[in-house]
Design a protein around this motif. Structure first.
Motif, mmCIF file in Angstrom:
data_model
loop_
_atom_site.group_PDB
_atom_site.id
_atom_site.type_symbol
_atom_site.label_atom_id
_atom_site.label_comp_id
_atom_site.label_asym_id
_atom_site.label_seq_id
_atom_site.Cartn_x
_atom_site.Cartn_y
_atom_site.Cartn_z
ATOM 1 N N ALA A 30 0.838 -1.196 0.000
ATOM 2 C CA ALA A 30 0.000 0.000 0.000
ATOM 3 C C ALA A 30 0.873 1.246 0.000
ATOM 4 N N SER A 31 0.431 2.267 -0.716
ATOM 5 C CA SER A 31 1.175 3.523 -0.777
ATOM 6 C C SER A 31 0.217 4.672 -1.057
ATOM 7 N N GLY A 32 0.730 5.891 -0.960
ATOM 8 C CA GLY A 32 -0.060 7.064 -1.299
ATOM 9 C C GLY A 32 -0.555 7.862 -0.117
ATOM 10 N N GLY A 33 -0.316 7.378 1.085
ATOM 11 C CA GLY A 33 -0.732 8.131 2.259
ATOM 12 C C GLY A 33 0.089 9.399 2.430
ATOM 13 N N GLY A 34 -0.357 10.227 3.341
ATOM 14 C CA GLY A 34 0.351 11.467 3.602
ATOM 15 C C GLY A 34 -0.485 12.410 4.435
ATOM 16 N N LEU A 35 -0.029 13.634 4.501
ATOM 17 C CA LEU A 35 -0.721 14.685 5.252
ATOM 18 C C LEU A 35 -1.515 15.548 4.285
ATOM 19 N N LEU A 88 -4.923 6.408 -2.727
ATOM 20 C CA LEU A 88 -4.078 5.321 -2.254
ATOM 21 C C LEU A 88 -3.971 4.258 -3.334
ATOM 22 N N SER A 89 -2.838 3.584 -3.353
ATOM 23 C CA SER A 89 -2.615 2.491 -4.289
ATOM 24 C C SER A 89 -2.261 1.237 -3.522
ATOM 25 N N CYS A 90 -2.702 0.115 -4.042
ATOM 26 C CA CYS A 90 -2.356 -1.190 -3.485
ATOM 27 C C CYS A 90 -1.823 -2.031 -4.634
ATOM 28 N N LEU A 144 -16.291 -8.266 3.420
ATOM 29 C CA LEU A 144 -16.554 -7.204 4.391
ATOM 30 C C LEU A 144 -15.775 -7.363 5.695
ATOM 31 N N ARG A 145 -15.494 -8.586 6.091
ATOM 32 C CA ARG A 145 -14.931 -8.815 7.420
ATOM 33 C C ARG A 145 -13.424 -9.021 7.353
ATOM 34 N N PRO A 146 -12.668 -8.386 8.243
ATOM 35 C CA PRO A 146 -11.197 -8.545 8.218
ATOM 36 C C PRO A 146 -10.765 -9.998 8.331
ATOM 37 N N ASN A 147 -11.453 -10.778 9.139
ATOM 38 C CA ASN A 147 -11.051 -12.168 9.364
ATOM 39 C C ASN A 147 -11.199 -13.039 8.122
ATOM 40 N N ASP A 148 -11.918 -12.545 7.126
ATOM 41 C CA ASP A 148 -12.110 -13.317 5.898
ATOM 42 C C ASP A 148 -10.946 -13.192 4.928
ATOM 43 N N TYR A 149 -10.043 -12.258 5.191
ATOM 44 C CA TYR A 149 -8.973 -11.983 4.242
ATOM 45 C C TYR A 149 -7.757 -12.870 4.491
ATOM 46 N N ASP A 150 -7.107 -13.246 3.389
ATOM 47 C CA ASP A 150 -5.956 -14.141 3.470
ATOM 48 C C ASP A 150 -4.624 -13.399 3.496
ATOM 49 N N TYR A 151 -4.583 -12.234 2.867
ATOM 50 C CA TYR A 151 -3.322 -11.520 2.712
ATOM 51 C C TYR A 151 -3.517 -10.040 3.061
ATOM 52 N N TRP A 152 -2.504 -9.458 3.701
ATOM 53 C CA TRP A 152 -2.552 -8.060 4.116
ATOM 54 C C TRP A 152 -1.281 -7.337 3.696
ATOM 55 N N GLY A 153 -1.447 -6.077 3.322
ATOM 56 C CA GLY A 153 -0.318 -5.203 3.093
ATOM 57 C C GLY A 153 0.113 -4.548 4.397
ATOM 58 N N GLN A 154 1.126 -3.716 4.318
ATOM 59 C CA GLN A 154 1.739 -3.172 5.529
ATOM 60 C C GLN A 154 1.062 -1.898 6.028
#
Length: 119
Positions: free
Chosen positions: A5-10, A19-21, A101-111
């Motif tokens: 994940a990228s693109g965050g900031g102030l 944001l990009s993933c 919809l639910r976080p627990n359903d996901y297999d992979y996560w970015g940082q």
């Protein structure tokens, strides 16, 4: 599948960010991709999700009309366009693959990427 994940900031309130993933892996294009966010002291919450080709999407009710999720499978990238940002949108934003919809359903996560909205 690996996610970056990228693109965050102030940004000032009322502003926009995209944001990009970026996904890698041979099967990356086959997964649904979702965005979640977590503010300090709060639980991770669902933001938006799209299916493998972007043809089906879901949003948190409170964010409909301000946030838009889209996908470019040729680039293996999912975007989250955030408009009319508010200070309460401040959070670490995560992308994830394989659920809905639910976080627990996901297999992979970015940082995660930090979004800070100043008033």
């Amino acid at each position: 599948v690996q996610l970056q994940a990228s693109g965050g900031g102030l940004v000032q309130a009322g502003g926009s960010l995209r944001l990009s993933c970026a996904a890698s892996g041979r099967t990356a294009g086959a997964f649904s991709i979702g965005w979640f966010r977590q503010a300090p002291g709060k639980e991770r919450e669902f933001v938006a999700v799209c299916n493998w080709n972007g043809g089906r999407t879901d949003y948190a009710d409170s964010l409909k009309g301000r946030f838009t999720i889209s996908r470019n499978n040729a680039k293996k990238t999912v975007y989250l366009q955030m408009n009319s940002l508010k200070p309460e949108d401040t959070a670490v934003y995560y992308c994830a693959a394989g659920g809905w919809l639910r976080p627990n359903d996901y297999d992979y996560w970015g940082q995660g990427t930090l979004v800070t909205v100043s008033s």
